[in-house]
Design a protein around this motif. Sequence first.
Motif, PDB file in Angstrom:
ATOM      1  N   ALA A   1      -9.366  52.481 -11.941  1.00 23.41           N
ATOM      2  CA  ALA A   1      -8.916  51.118 -12.235  1.00 23.41           C
ATOM      3  C   ALA A   1      -9.608  50.562 -13.472  1.00 23.41           C
ATOM      4  CB  ALA A   1      -9.181  50.210 -11.028  1.00 23.41           C
ATOM      5  N   MET A   2     -10.911  50.811 -13.603  1.00 22.42           N
ATOM      6  CA  MET A   2     -11.629  50.362 -14.791  1.00 22.42           C
ATOM      7  C   MET A   2     -11.130  51.094 -16.037  1.00 22.42           C
ATOM      8  SD  MET A   2     -13.623  47.917 -14.030  1.00 22.42           S
ATOM      9  CE  MET A   2     -14.456  47.853 -15.607  1.00 22.42           C
ATOM     10  N   LEU A   3     -10.816  52.381 -15.901  1.00 18.66           N
ATOM     11  CA  LEU A   3     -10.269  53.150 -17.023  1.00 18.66           C
ATOM     12  C   LEU A   3      -8.927  52.575 -17.453  1.00 18.66           C
ATOM     13  CD1 LEU A   3     -10.446  55.575 -18.931  1.00 18.66           C
ATOM     14  CD2 LEU A   3      -9.376  56.965 -17.141  1.00 18.66           C
ATOM     15  N   VAL A   4      -8.082  52.257 -16.479  1.00 19.92           N
ATOM     16  CA  VAL A   4      -6.790  51.632 -16.781  1.00 19.92           C
ATOM     17  C   VAL A   4      -6.997  50.303 -17.502  1.00 19.92           C
ATOM     18  CG1 VAL A   4      -4.761  50.529 -15.734  1.00 19.92           C
ATOM     19  CG2 VAL A   4      -5.544  52.749 -14.911  1.00 19.92           C
ATOM     20  N   ALA A   5      -7.950  49.505 -17.013  1.00 18.77           N
ATOM     21  CA  ALA A   5      -8.218  48.200 -17.623  1.00 18.77           C
ATOM     22  C   ALA A   5      -8.710  48.345 -19.067  1.00 18.77           C
ATOM     23  CB  ALA A   5      -9.251  47.446 -16.783  1.00 18.77           C
ATOM     24  N   ILE A   6      -9.590  49.303 -19.312  1.00 17.42           N
ATOM     25  CA  ILE A   6     -10.128  49.512 -20.664  1.00 17.42           C
ATOM     26  C   ILE A   6      -9.038  50.002 -21.614  1.00 17.42           C
ATOM     27  CG2 ILE A   6     -11.694  50.954 -22.023  1.00 17.42           C
ATOM     28  CD1 ILE A   6     -13.632  50.846 -19.634  1.00 17.42           C
ATOM     29  N   LEU A   7      -8.221  50.946 -21.153  1.00 17.34           N
ATOM     30  CA  LEU A   7      -7.156  51.494 -21.992  1.00 17.34           C
ATOM     31  C   LEU A   7      -6.109  50.433 -22.337  1.00 17.34           C
ATOM     32  CD1 LEU A   7      -6.582  54.997 -20.337  1.00 17.34           C
ATOM     33  CD2 LEU A   7      -7.779  54.482 -22.478  1.00 17.34           C
ATOM     34  N   ILE A   8      -5.951  49.453 -21.455  1.00 12.60           N
ATOM     35  CA  ILE A   8      -4.995  48.379 -21.734  1.00 12.60           C
ATOM     36  C   ILE A   8      -5.625  47.278 -22.587  1.00 12.60           C
ATOM     37  CG2 ILE A   8      -3.643  46.519 -20.680  1.00 12.60           C
ATOM     38  CD1 ILE A   8      -3.175  48.346 -18.290  1.00 12.60           C
ATOM     39  N   SER A   9      -6.822  46.842 -22.209  1.00 12.16           N
ATOM     40  CA  SER A   9      -7.395  45.630 -22.789  1.00 12.16           C
ATOM     41  C   SER A   9      -7.905  45.807 -24.216  1.00 12.16           C
ATOM     42  CB  SER A   9      -8.537  45.128 -21.900  1.00 12.16           C
ATOM     43  OG  SER A   9      -9.580  46.087 -21.818  1.00 12.16           O
ATOM     44  N   ILE A  10      -8.569  46.915 -24.512  1.00 16.54           N
ATOM     45  CA  ILE A  10      -9.160  47.067 -25.843  1.00 16.54           C
ATOM     46  C   ILE A  10      -8.097  47.164 -26.944  1.00 16.54           C
ATOM     47  CG2 ILE A  10     -10.530  48.613 -27.305  1.00 16.54           C
ATOM     48  CD1 ILE A  10     -12.387  49.064 -24.975  1.00 16.54           C
ATOM     49  N   PRO A  11      -7.098  48.041 -26.825  1.00 21.90           N
ATOM     50  CA  PRO A  11      -6.060  48.058 -27.875  1.00 21.90           C
ATOM     51  C   PRO A  11      -5.305  46.731 -27.991  1.00 21.90           C
ATOM     52  CG  PRO A  11      -5.946  50.046 -26.534  1.00 21.90           C
ATOM     53  CD  PRO A  11      -6.872  49.100 -25.836  1.00 21.90           C
ATOM     54  N   LEU A  12      -4.950  46.135 -26.838  1.00 24.44           N
ATOM     55  CA  LEU A  12      -4.205  44.878 -26.890  1.00 24.44           C
ATOM     56  C   LEU A  12      -5.063  43.748 -27.447  1.00 24.44           C
ATOM     57  CD1 LEU A  12      -2.128  44.838 -23.556  1.00 24.44           C
ATOM     58  CD2 LEU A  12      -1.385  45.418 -25.864  1.00 24.44           C
ATOM     59  N   GLY A  13      -6.357  43.710 -27.087  1.00 19.58           N
ATOM     60  CA  GLY A  13      -7.242  42.670 -27.605  1.00 19.58           C
ATOM     61  C   GLY A  13      -7.411  42.768 -29.113  1.00 19.58           C
ATOM     62  N   ILE A  14      -7.605  43.975 -29.616  1.00 23.63           N
ATOM     63  CA  ILE A  14      -7.742  44.181 -31.061  1.00 23.63           C
ATOM     64  C   ILE A  14      -6.434  43.840 -31.773  1.00 23.63           C
ATOM     65  CG2 ILE A  14      -8.124  45.913 -32.851  1.00 23.63           C
ATOM     66  CD1 ILE A  14      -9.999  47.357 -30.946  1.00 23.63           C
ATOM     67  N   TRP A  15      -5.319  44.295 -31.233  1.00 22.93           N
ATOM     68  CA  TRP A  15      -4.010  44.036 -31.833  1.00 22.93           C
ATOM     69  C   TRP A  15      -3.724  42.538 -31.865  1.00 22.93           C
ATOM     70  CZ3 TRP A  15       1.336  45.709 -29.469  1.00 22.93           C
ATOM     71  CH2 TRP A  15       2.325  45.605 -30.465  1.00 22.93           C
ATOM     72  N   SER A  16      -4.025  41.848 -30.760  1.00 14.35           N
ATOM     73  CA  SER A  16      -3.783  40.414 -30.692  1.00 14.35           C
ATOM     74  C   SER A  16      -4.618  39.658 -31.717  1.00 14.35           C
ATOM     75  CB  SER A  16      -4.090  39.904 -29.283  1.00 14.35           C
ATOM     76  OG  SER A  16      -3.872  38.516 -29.173  1.00 14.35           O
ATOM     77  N   ALA A  17      -5.883  40.070 -31.894  1.00 14.99           N
ATOM     78  CA  ALA A  17      -6.758  39.405 -32.859  1.00 14.99           C
ATOM     79  C   ALA A  17      -6.265  39.607 -34.290  1.00 14.99           C
ATOM     80  CB  ALA A  17      -8.184  39.930 -32.724  1.00 14.99           C
ATOM     81  N   ASN A  18      -5.739  40.789 -34.578  1.00 11.50           N
ATOM     82  CA  ASN A  18      -5.250  41.070 -35.926  1.00 11.50           C
ATOM     83  C   ASN A  18      -3.878  40.442 -36.198  1.00 11.50           C
ATOM     84  OD1 ASN A  18      -7.008  43.177 -37.549  1.00 11.50           O
ATOM     85  ND2 ASN A  18      -7.144  43.756 -35.397  1.00 11.50           N
ATOM     86  N   LYS A  19      -3.191  40.025 -35.124  1.00 15.34           N
ATOM     87  CA  LYS A  19      -1.888  39.367 -35.273  1.00 15.34           C
ATOM     88  C   LYS A  19      -1.975  37.912 -34.812  1.00 15.34           C
ATOM     89  CE  LYS A  19       0.354  43.108 -36.533  1.00 15.34           C
ATOM     90  NZ  LYS A  19       1.028  43.238 -37.856  1.00 15.34           N
TER      91      LYS A  19
END
Length: 305
Positions: free
Chosen positions: A104-122
């Motif tokens: 579950a933590m792996l799923v959360a990390i794989l989802i949150s880090i790319p989306l968080g970085i993408w959201s910040a850059n957009k």
Amino acid sequence: MKKYITKRLLEIIPVLFIITFVVFVLMYHAGDPVAMMLPDEASQEDRENMREALGLNDPFIVQYGNFLKDISTGNFGESIRYNTQALPLVIERLPASFELAGVAMLVAILISIPLGIWSANKRNTVTDLFITGGSVLGKAMPNFWLGIMLILILAVNVQIFPVSGRGTLVHLVLPAITLGTSIAAEMTRLVRSSMLDTLGQDYIRTASSKGVPYFKVVVSHAFRNTLIPVITITTLQLSIVVSGSIITESVFQWPGLGLLLVQAVNARDMAVVQAAVFIIAILVIVVNLITDLIYVLIDPRIKYS
């Protein structure tokens, strides 16, 4: 560092003492265990004899002292449901809970880090609005509701995944997504916020002005400095993993510590409840200690004191 670890280990002792006291008080006022152990037709004399044999007629402080003496040797008593010692029963369920929590933590990390970085850059774009809105929605959805919806859609209607149980990687998919979604929602917002703060720093603009590729600036410079708050929130999410796993394991009948705890509470199995709560508390304390030790590896500016 050695002094710091020693100090933190010593601080664990009063914390555990408080936890044992709270757990004992809750169990002390939860009801009469004799009523659960004897049949309804048992006589009052039989009840009194068992209460005397279990030490339930002793004063509160005497019972608590005996409780501390027993748990210091790992003896939390015998489960009235499984007719076995409570602590080995709890430890037996830990691997299943660790397996679910880790995925579950792996799923959360794989989802949150790319989306968080993408959201910040957009920032302030439709993409940013979509990701932040999805994070709020993911945080608002109860685990049990999401779990039931996933079962109905992917296990009952489409029949891709099993409804419940444990045994293969396929059994892990739905529980891990259910448990990891709320964690990912919280972490995505934190990654986005930390990235926005870091991207506005002078050294980021300097690196960009020197011709460093933007992807390298984001990954090697900006994201590295967001790791400390990310690790912090990841550790804090452990409490959500523990509490959320109780619901998730119940929905999917995952044979872990959470399901055992729910069954023990419903059956008024006091020994198992006490052992489970004690083990969960130790796990949280140990993870917090490990997190503090990891900090200095990521940021050399942090010193142990």
